[in-house]
Design a protein around this motif. Structure first.
Motif, mmCIF file in Angstrom:
data_model
loop_
_atom_site.group_PDB
_atom_site.id
_atom_site.type_symbol
_atom_site.label_atom_id
_atom_site.label_comp_id
_atom_site.label_asym_id
_atom_site.label_seq_id
_atom_site.Cartn_x
_atom_site.Cartn_y
_atom_site.Cartn_z
ATOM 1 N N VAL A 75 27.487 33.675 27.814
ATOM 2 C CA VAL A 75 28.652 33.093 28.497
ATOM 3 C C VAL A 75 28.562 33.444 29.975
ATOM 4 O O VAL A 75 28.569 34.622 30.342
ATOM 5 N N VAL A 77 29.663 32.026 34.111
ATOM 6 C CA VAL A 77 30.230 31.103 35.092
ATOM 7 C C VAL A 77 29.533 31.390 36.417
ATOM 8 O O VAL A 77 29.342 32.568 36.770
ATOM 9 N N GLY A 85 39.406 29.682 35.883
ATOM 10 C CA GLY A 85 39.739 29.179 34.545
ATOM 11 C C GLY A 85 38.601 28.436 33.849
ATOM 12 O O GLY A 85 38.806 27.900 32.754
ATOM 13 N N ARG A 88 37.565 30.183 30.590
ATOM 14 C CA ARG A 88 38.585 29.928 29.559
ATOM 15 C C ARG A 88 38.427 28.521 28.981
ATOM 16 O O ARG A 88 38.510 28.315 27.777
HETATM 17 N N1 COA Z 1 38.289 41.306 33.962
HETATM 18 C C1 COA Z 1 39.570 41.092 33.598
HETATM 19 N N2 COA Z 1 40.096 39.879 33.361
HETATM 20 C C2 COA Z 1 39.285 38.829 33.540
HETATM 21 C C3 COA Z 1 37.944 38.967 33.942
HETATM 22 C C4 COA Z 1 37.446 40.274 34.146
HETATM 23 N N3 COA Z 1 36.175 40.492 34.509
HETATM 24 N N4 COA Z 1 37.389 37.749 34.046
HETATM 25 C C5 COA Z 1 38.359 36.881 33.699
HETATM 26 N N5 COA Z 1 39.488 37.540 33.385
HETATM 27 C C6 COA Z 1 40.751 36.964 32.926
HETATM 28 C C7 COA Z 1 41.382 36.120 34.005
HETATM 29 O O1 COA Z 1 42.228 36.886 34.823
HETATM 30 C C8 COA Z 1 42.150 35.098 33.210
HETATM 31 O O2 COA Z 1 43.368 35.666 32.737
HETATM 32 P P1 COA Z 1 44.740 34.793 32.659
HETATM 33 O O3 COA Z 1 44.516 33.833 31.531
HETATM 34 O O4 COA Z 1 45.752 35.821 32.382
HETATM 35 O O5 COA Z 1 44.852 34.120 33.965
HETATM 36 C C9 COA Z 1 41.264 34.878 31.994
HETATM 37 O O6 COA Z 1 40.456 36.056 31.872
HETATM 38 C C10 COA Z 1 40.394 33.653 32.119
HETATM 39 O O7 COA Z 1 39.628 33.782 33.310
HETATM 40 P P2 COA Z 1 38.623 32.678 33.828
HETATM 41 O O8 COA Z 1 38.943 32.326 35.247
HETATM 42 O O9 COA Z 1 38.528 31.554 32.860
HETATM 43 O O10 COA Z 1 37.247 33.516 33.814
HETATM 44 P P3 COA Z 1 35.888 33.106 34.531
HETATM 45 O O11 COA Z 1 35.758 31.628 34.642
HETATM 46 O O12 COA Z 1 35.727 33.894 35.768
HETATM 47 O O13 COA Z 1 34.797 33.607 33.445
HETATM 48 C C11 COA Z 1 33.290 35.408 32.880
HETATM 49 C C12 COA Z 1 34.751 34.958 33.010
HETATM 50 C C13 COA Z 1 33.281 36.830 32.276
HETATM 51 C C14 COA Z 1 32.540 34.470 31.935
HETATM 52 C C15 COA Z 1 32.643 35.373 34.308
HETATM 53 O O14 COA Z 1 33.255 36.369 35.090
HETATM 54 C C16 COA Z 1 31.145 35.607 34.330
HETATM 55 O O15 COA Z 1 30.370 34.672 34.212
HETATM 56 N N6 COA Z 1 30.692 36.870 34.531
HETATM 57 C C17 COA Z 1 29.267 37.167 34.621
HETATM 58 C C18 COA Z 1 28.540 37.004 33.310
HETATM 59 C C19 COA Z 1 29.169 37.820 32.218
HETATM 60 O O16 COA Z 1 29.452 38.997 32.376
HETATM 61 N N7 COA Z 1 29.361 37.175 31.063
HETATM 62 C C20 COA Z 1 29.976 37.796 29.908
HETATM 63 C C21 COA Z 1 28.919 38.217 28.962
HETATM 64 S S1 COA Z 1 29.643 38.963 27.504
#
Ligand code: COA
Length: 146
Positions: A75, A77, A85, A88
């Motif tokens: 996963v 972004v 978002g 999500r």
């Molecule tokens: N810590 C705490 N909360 C987080 C967060 C984090 N690192 N990332 C997202 N959230 C929360 C947001 O605040 C939001 O909460 P809300 O619904 O209360 O507003 C919700 O999660 C959805 O956030 P969203 O904007 O959809 O997240 P994103 O598009 O930034 O995607 C990841 C989140 C983790 C996929 C992205 O940060 C990413 O690609 N990170 C690098 C790769 C990674 O670590 N992947 C996960 C592997 S397990």
């Protein structure tokens, strides 16, 4: 915004987009070894890519296991699009896909830094933290049974 998917390599261009974005995030940004990103599960996985203005902005894959479990992984972004978002939206897509196709449960191995992200979507941790590829992870799941 458009979410597209490819079962295995049915849509080769989408799979190229998926692998490129995974490499950007997991290999270049997070420093995981390049040779562990693509594995044998990719041949049969459902590859999901979210496009913004026709450009790939987010990715994940679903691996279908026995007993109705969808294992979500890879996963990611694109850095410039985080916090809007998109993560999500992709996870909601998987939840809908799983429910429509009679799967029981979605599970994933969460990096500890992403726990709050999955919790915000209703996922719960199961068991203890463990090391995977040198980083702390924990198993998280969401039941699709209503
Ligand atoms: N810590 C705490 N909360 C987080 C967060 C984090 N690192 N990332 C997202 N959230 C929360 C947001 O605040 C939001 O909460 P809300 O619904 O209360 O507003 C919700 O999660 C959805 O956030 P969203 O904007 O959809 O997240 P994103 O598009 O930034 O995607 C990841 C989140 C983790 C996929 C992205 O940060 C990413 O690609 N990170 C690098 C790769 C990674 O670590 N992947 C996960 C592997 S397990």
């Amino acid at each position: 915004m458009e979410i597209k998917h490819s079962l295995g390599h049915a849509n080769p261009a989408l799979v190229v987009d998926a692998f490129d974005l995974r490499q950007q995030v997991f290999t270049q940004e997070q420093g995981f070894p390049a040779d562990i990103d693509v594995d044998e599960y990719d041949d049969a996985a459902l590859h999901v890519v979210l496009y913004l203005n026709q450009q790939p902005a987010a990715v994940l894959r679903c691996v279908f296991l026995d007993d109705g479990l969808i294992k979500v992984g890879r996963v990611a972004v694109q850095k410039t699009h985080r916090g809007k978002g998109l993560g999500r939206e992709m996870m909601k897509f998987v939840q809908q896909y799983g429910a429509e196709n009679q799967h029981q449960k979605i599970g994933l191995s969460a990096q500890y830094t992403a726990i709050a992200f999955y919790q915000s979507l209703g996922y719960q941790t199961e068991g203890e933290m463990y090391d995977e590829d040198g980083m702390d992870h924990i198993f998280m799941s969401l039941s699709l049974n209503r």
